[in-house]
Scaffold this motif. Structure first.
Motif, PDB file in Angstrom:
ATOM      1  N   LEU A   1     -26.691 -16.499  29.052  1.00  0.00           N
ATOM      2  CA  LEU A   1     -26.902 -16.288  27.625  1.00  0.00           C
ATOM      3  C   LEU A   1     -25.985 -17.164  26.777  1.00  0.00           C
ATOM      4  CD1 LEU A   1     -27.137 -12.372  27.397  1.00  0.00           C
ATOM      5  CD2 LEU A   1     -29.005 -14.019  27.680  1.00  0.00           C
ATOM      6  N   TYR A   2     -26.498 -17.540  25.598  1.00  0.00           N
ATOM      7  CA  TYR A   2     -25.705 -18.179  24.554  1.00  0.00           C
ATOM      8  C   TYR A   2     -25.720 -17.235  23.370  1.00  0.00           C
ATOM      9  CZ  TYR A   2     -24.194 -21.559  21.027  1.00  0.00           C
ATOM     10  OH  TYR A   2     -23.519 -22.214  20.024  1.00  0.00           O
ATOM     11  N   ARG A   3     -24.512 -16.848  22.898  1.00  0.00           N
ATOM     12  CA  ARG A   3     -24.429 -15.889  21.789  1.00  0.00           C
ATOM     13  C   ARG A   3     -23.150 -16.111  20.998  1.00  0.00           C
ATOM     14  NH1 ARG A   3     -22.455 -10.215  21.394  1.00  0.00           N
ATOM     15  NH2 ARG A   3     -23.726  -9.109  19.838  1.00  0.00           N
ATOM     16  N   GLU A   4     -23.323 -16.348  19.730  1.00  0.00           N
ATOM     17  CA  GLU A   4     -22.192 -16.504  18.813  1.00  0.00           C
ATOM     18  C   GLU A   4     -21.182 -17.521  19.323  1.00  0.00           C
ATOM     19  OE1 GLU A   4     -20.735 -12.526  18.352  1.00  0.00           O
ATOM     20  OE2 GLU A   4     -22.378 -11.917  17.031  1.00  0.00           O
ATOM     21  N   GLY A   5     -21.698 -18.661  19.793  1.00  0.00           N
ATOM     22  CA  GLY A   5     -20.835 -19.743  20.245  1.00  0.00           C
ATOM     23  C   GLY A   5     -20.289 -19.593  21.645  1.00  0.00           C
ATOM     24  N   LEU A   6     -20.676 -18.535  22.369  1.00  0.00           N
ATOM     25  CA  LEU A   6     -20.189 -18.293  23.726  1.00  0.00           C
ATOM     26  C   LEU A   6     -21.328 -18.414  24.732  1.00  0.00           C
ATOM     27  CD1 LEU A   6     -17.920 -15.172  23.073  1.00  0.00           C
ATOM     28  CD2 LEU A   6     -17.217 -17.581  23.196  1.00  0.00           C
ATOM     29  N   ILE A   7     -21.008 -18.837  25.953  1.00  0.00           N
ATOM     30  CA  ILE A   7     -21.968 -18.906  27.052  1.00  0.00           C
ATOM     31  C   ILE A   7     -21.453 -17.993  28.161  1.00  0.00           C
ATOM     32  CG2 ILE A   7     -23.052 -20.378  28.788  1.00  0.00           C
ATOM     33  CD1 ILE A   7     -22.815 -22.708  26.898  1.00  0.00           C
ATOM     34  N   PHE A   8     -22.331 -17.115  28.668  1.00  0.00           N
ATOM     35  CA  PHE A   8     -21.886 -16.200  29.708  1.00  0.00           C
ATOM     36  C   PHE A   8     -23.055 -15.735  30.565  1.00  0.00           C
ATOM     37  CE2 PHE A   8     -22.662 -13.898  25.778  1.00  0.00           C
ATOM     38  CZ  PHE A   8     -23.408 -12.789  26.147  1.00  0.00           C
ATOM     39  N   PHE A   9     -22.731 -15.409  31.821  1.00  0.00           N
ATOM     40  CA  PHE A   9     -23.687 -14.750  32.711  1.00  0.00           C
ATOM     41  C   PHE A   9     -23.710 -13.265  32.367  1.00  0.00           C
ATOM     42  CE2 PHE A   9     -22.677 -18.431  35.466  1.00  0.00           C
ATOM     43  CZ  PHE A   9     -23.962 -18.835  35.784  1.00  0.00           C
ATOM     44  N   PHE A  10     -24.909 -12.677  32.513  1.00  0.00           N
ATOM     45  CA  PHE A  10     -25.038 -11.276  32.120  1.00  0.00           C
ATOM     46  C   PHE A  10     -26.109 -10.594  32.953  1.00  0.00           C
ATOM     47  CE2 PHE A  10     -26.877  -8.013  29.186  1.00  0.00           C
ATOM     48  CZ  PHE A  10     -25.759  -7.200  29.105  1.00  0.00           C
ATOM     49  N   CYS A  11     -25.800  -9.393  33.440  1.00  0.00           N
ATOM     50  CA  CYS A  11     -26.783  -8.552  34.113  1.00  0.00           C
ATOM     51  C   CYS A  11     -27.162  -7.435  33.151  1.00  0.00           C
ATOM     52  CB  CYS A  11     -26.208  -7.969  35.403  1.00  0.00           C
ATOM     53  SG  CYS A  11     -27.354  -6.823  36.235  1.00  0.00           S
ATOM     54  N   PRO A  12     -28.416  -7.390  32.668  1.00  0.00           N
ATOM     55  CA  PRO A  12     -28.773  -6.440  31.618  1.00  0.00           C
ATOM     56  C   PRO A  12     -28.719  -4.972  32.021  1.00  0.00           C
ATOM     57  CG  PRO A  12     -30.721  -7.605  32.431  1.00  0.00           C
ATOM     58  CD  PRO A  12     -29.539  -8.282  33.031  1.00  0.00           C
ATOM     59  N   PHE A  13     -28.744  -4.672  33.311  1.00  0.00           N
ATOM     60  CA  PHE A  13     -28.738  -3.275  33.724  1.00  0.00           C
ATOM     61  C   PHE A  13     -27.324  -2.735  33.946  1.00  0.00           C
ATOM     62  CE2 PHE A  13     -33.031  -4.646  35.117  1.00  0.00           C
ATOM     63  CZ  PHE A  13     -33.750  -3.795  34.298  1.00  0.00           C
ATOM     64  N   SER A  14     -26.473  -3.495  34.603  1.00  0.00           N
ATOM     65  CA  SER A  14     -25.093  -3.051  34.814  1.00  0.00           C
ATOM     66  C   SER A  14     -24.184  -3.481  33.673  1.00  0.00           C
ATOM     67  CB  SER A  14     -24.552  -3.622  36.122  1.00  0.00           C
ATOM     68  OG  SER A  14     -24.414  -5.037  36.026  1.00  0.00           O
ATOM     69  N   ARG A  15     -24.657  -4.443  32.864  1.00  0.00           N
ATOM     70  CA  ARG A  15     -23.897  -5.065  31.780  1.00  0.00           C
ATOM     71  C   ARG A  15     -22.674  -5.809  32.298  1.00  0.00           C
ATOM     72  NH1 ARG A  15     -23.260  -1.002  26.829  1.00  0.00           N
ATOM     73  NH2 ARG A  15     -22.341  -2.873  25.916  1.00  0.00           N
ATOM     74  N   ALA A  16     -22.737  -6.223  33.559  1.00  0.00           N
ATOM     75  CA  ALA A  16     -21.703  -7.101  34.092  1.00  0.00           C
ATOM     76  C   ALA A  16     -21.767  -8.442  33.373  1.00  0.00           C
ATOM     77  CB  ALA A  16     -21.908  -7.291  35.601  1.00  0.00           C
TER      78      ALA A  16
END
Length: 323
Positions: A120-135
């Motif tokens: 994901l790209y959000r508010e200037g940040l890039i990160f990996f994300f698991c939508p169910f565990s929110r890791a």
């Protein structure tokens, strides 16, 4: 990833009459049985299991819903940003819909989807994300990274982000020209390397990784290839094999019929929705689901709903994990 408060809130959109049930004291179940029960649950059942009480949440601390990882399974779909908030619509393989609250998806753009991880790209940040565990695993942001509203961005990562040899490759167009830029980073690196390809006017529709090479495909059978080992970018042309005995990359494009069937299953209006594609694990050749980037008909700066195809997984990570 521990507390029950951090889990996404799931609500079924389909109401039904409540059946009469017999009251049962569930905390009388032997504690040694709980992990084995959790390991056999699918995603939705696992989320509900973890929300029962602290003991059940703790007992499922290693569960990952591997039952969802069987090959040849159609991906699920997540529609987000529809109401400019964190409320998303989740559509399962069977077409059942749920409303799920995921704060991290509010204002985000999904660049890549693979094995249950979103980039994901959000508010200037890039990160990996698991939508169910929110890791979540944060990555360094490339310097002078083109804004999301200007260019089409398509990304691929080689392996899950928890793997030591994970590599991320983002391709994007620069300043509305025909030139492409690739941003590449290895796990453990603190900065991205940038590569440029001139005069490639076509829109990237599919992306995949295989055996040390990132592949980006347009709709005219052209492909952009980036070799991790050689750190080189090149152009190629797709050649379709006629015999199973021929050597080939184990990838295939999803057919138009399959794509339309998947959209019908959603029962959603996707006319103005940009969707992030994915690669579905299959026994013989992985199947690529295309990206569909829509022009913002509502005007620049206006947020519109987005979607992502993804494989449902429940990834749990060490809170101290760094990339």
């Amino acid at each position: 990833m521990g507390s029950m408060d951090s889990l996404p809130v799931v609500h079924s959109q389909r109401s039904s009459t409540r059946d009469q049930v017999t009251t049962r004291v569930w905390n009388d179940l032997p504690s040694e049985l709980l992990p084995s029960i959790a390991d056999r649950l699918g995603i939705i059942e696992l989320l509900r299991f973890r929300g029962v009480c602290k003991d059940w949440n703790f007992a499922s601390s290693t569960a990952s819903a591997e039952i969802e990882a069987l090959p040849n399974r159609d991906p699920w779909f997540l529609l987000y940003g529809e109401n400019n908030n964190s409320q998303c619509t989740l559509v399962t393989e069977s077409g059942k819909q749920y409303i799920i609250t995921i704060p991290e998806m509010d204002g985000a753009t999904c660049l890549a989807s693979s094995l249950g991880w979103l980039l994901l790209y959000r508010e200037g940040l890039i990160f990996f994300f698991c939508p169910f565990s929110r890791a979540r695993i944060d990555l360094p942001v490339p310097t002078k990274f083109p804004p999301m509203g200007i260019s089409d961005h398509v990304a691929v990562f080689s392996t899950p982000p928890t793997s030591q040899d994970c590599v991320v490759c983002i391709i994007c167009r620069t300043n509305k020209t025909d030139d492409l830029e690739l941003y590449v980073i290895h796990r453990g690196a603190t900065s991205w390397t940038k590569h440029k390809l001139s005069s490639f006017p076509n829109k990237i529709e599919c992306a995949a990784y295989h055996n040390g090479v990132f592949y980006y495909f347009d709709n005219t059978d052209l492909m952009v290839c980036f070799s991790i080992k050689d750190r080189s970018i090149s152009l190629g042309k797709v050649r379709y094999v006629k015999s199973p005995n021929e050597r080939c990359i184990p990838l295939k494009f999803i057919s138009n019929v399959e794509k339309e069937d998947m959209k019908k299953r959603l029962d959603l209006e996707l006319g103005d929705v940009s969707t992030c594609g994915t690669t579905v694990s299959c026994l013989k050749a992985d199947k690529m689901v295309p990206y569909e980037n829509r022009a913002n008909a509502k005007g620049a700066g206006t947020r519109r709903p987005k979607g992502v195809w993804f494989q449902p997984r429940f990834h749990q990570i060490d809170k101290m994990l760094s990339w």
